[in-house]
Design an enzyme around this catalytic site. Structure first.
Site, short mmCIF file in Angstrom:
data_model
loop_
_atom_site.label_atom_id
_atom_site.label_comp_id
_atom_site.label_asym_id
_atom_site.label_seq_id
_atom_site.Cartn_x
_atom_site.Cartn_y
_atom_site.Cartn_z
N CYS A 1 18.01 42.29 38.30
CA CYS A 1 17.22 42.30 39.53
C CYS A 1 15.89 42.97 39.20
O CYS A 1 15.87 44.01 38.53
CB CYS A 1 17.95 43.07 40.64
SG CYS A 1 16.96 43.35 42.12
N THR A 2 14.80 42.38 39.65
CA THR A 2 13.48 42.91 39.31
C THR A 2 13.28 44.33 39.84
O THR A 2 12.52 45.11 39.27
CB THR A 2 12.37 42.00 39.85
OG1 THR A 2 12.55 41.82 41.26
CG2 THR A 2 12.39 40.65 39.15
N ASP B 1 8.57 37.70 45.68
CA ASP B 1 9.89 38.32 45.62
C ASP B 1 10.27 38.70 47.05
O ASP B 1 9.44 38.64 47.96
CB ASP B 1 9.87 39.56 44.71
CG ASP B 1 11.26 40.18 44.51
OD1 ASP B 1 12.26 39.47 44.67
OD2 ASP B 1 11.32 41.38 44.19
N GLY C 1 19.35 39.66 48.31
CA GLY C 1 20.58 39.68 47.51
C GLY C 1 21.85 39.76 48.31
O GLY C 1 22.93 39.48 47.79
N CYS D 1 12.20 36.60 41.51
CA CYS D 1 13.39 37.06 42.21
C CYS D 1 14.58 36.27 41.67
O CYS D 1 14.60 35.04 41.75
CB CYS D 1 13.24 36.82 43.71
SG CYS D 1 14.70 37.22 44.70
N ASN D 2 15.55 36.98 41.09
CA ASN D 2 16.72 36.31 40.55
C ASN D 2 17.50 35.58 41.63
O ASN D 2 17.99 34.46 41.42
CB ASN D 2 17.63 37.34 39.87
CG ASN D 2 17.07 37.86 38.56
OD1 ASN D 2 17.21 37.24 37.52
ND2 ASN D 2 16.43 39.01 38.62
#
Length: 305
Positions: free
Chosen positions: A201-202, A14, A47, A78-79
């Site tokens: 989001c994580t 991430d 992000g 991770c998105n």
């Protein structure tokens, strides 16, 4: 002794400590597996960066984890990185089992009773083409209130720099959560209210207490950790890469190796707080953007304090 394919670790990465929420779910689902987690904190936050930058980091980290740690599978926890790069990584590494993340709006549709669903995430995730396609495929099934949360992931990252939360950093997380949740409208279980909130989001899993105080006890919170862990198990089974369940569960630091490209102390604090792992499980590394041949492992095992 060279490890067998089944004994090699699973790579997880991430932009920072947020993916530890996914690692925690993976650990629970796959107790016999070994994991190498990389927090790319030296290049965060993802992000709020462009897709090209995030994609370059994703490719560099994938090469590093393959070349240095011999991973058998990769979880992109991770998105933002999933949205920016996972299709290209699949193309370039066709033999590497790969699991990515996406905001869990499909499960949210099944859970919602009011048909009004909130989604919070980084701007990079929520403005991506991948998310637009996902959202478009479900628009007829629910109404979605989508809220980018600029700065929240970074604030959560900073709030974990101490084993005991710092008052000022915790206050910043609360203030940002309040700003963004308030902007979304009414939460609750009555008609017209948002009754389900997707954590896109994580990092946001680590602000659950602050979010819960704002949305109330009846609103459902949905994150991606458990679904990703189950998908990872299915993928390892399909490729005959699951660790032997008859093997003894490895000791903590043999099982979980945590690496950061940034400052070591925040990762150690987060590992202790969220995974109950000792500081000696954490180390630092340099992951350059150039090819795998130029990458030298520079991890330095930190001594437990």
């Amino acid at each position: 002794m060279t490890p067998t394919s089944q004994q090699r670790p699973i790579g997880v990465f991430d932009s920072g400590i947020g993916g530890l929420s996914v690692l925690r779910a993976l650990q629970a689902e796959l107790p016999h597996e070994r994991f190498v987690y990389l927090a790319d904190s030296g290049h965060a936050p993802y992000g709020e960066r462009g897709d090209a930058y995030v994609a370059a980091r994703t490719h560099a980290i994938t090469r590093y984890l393959q070349a240095v740690h011999g991973i058998k599978a990769l979880v992109v926890a991770c998105n933002t990185a999933t949205a920016a790069a996972i299709h290209d990584v699949r193309t370039q590494c066709p033999d590497l089992p790969l699991v990515g993340l996406e905001p869990a709006i499909k499960p949210a549709v099944a859970l919602s009773r009011t048909g009004r669903i909130g989604v919070i995430g980084t701007r990079g995730t929520l403005t991506s083409g991948k998310f637009a396609l996902l959202l478009g495929s479900l628009q007829s099934q629910a109404e979605f209130v989508v809220q980018p949360c600029d700065g929240l992931a970074y604030a959560i990252e900073r709030s974990t720099e101490h084993a005991v939360p710092d008052a000022a950093e915790s206050s910043e997380v609360r203030e940002l959560c309040t700003r963004y949740i308030t902007a979304m409208g009414a939460f609750g279980t009555t008609a017209g209210h948002i009754d389900t909130l997707v954590l896109g989001c994580t990092h946001y899993v680590f602000a659950e207490e602050e979010l819960r105080a704002l949305i109330g006890p009846a609103v459902r919170l949905v994150d991606t950790g458990e679904p990703v862990a189950r998908q990872t198990r299915r993928l390892l089974q399909a490729t005959d890469l699951l660790a032997d369940p008859g093997d003894e569960i490895p000791a903590a630091c043999n099982r979980m190796q945590l690496i950061t490209t940034g400052s070591l102390l925040p990762l150690q604090a987060a590992a202790q707080r969220w995974l109950q792992l000792p500081a000696r499980c954490c180390s630092t590394a340099t992951v350059p953007a150039d090819g795998a041949g130029a990458m030298a492992h520079e991890a330095n095992r930190a001594l437990a304090q």
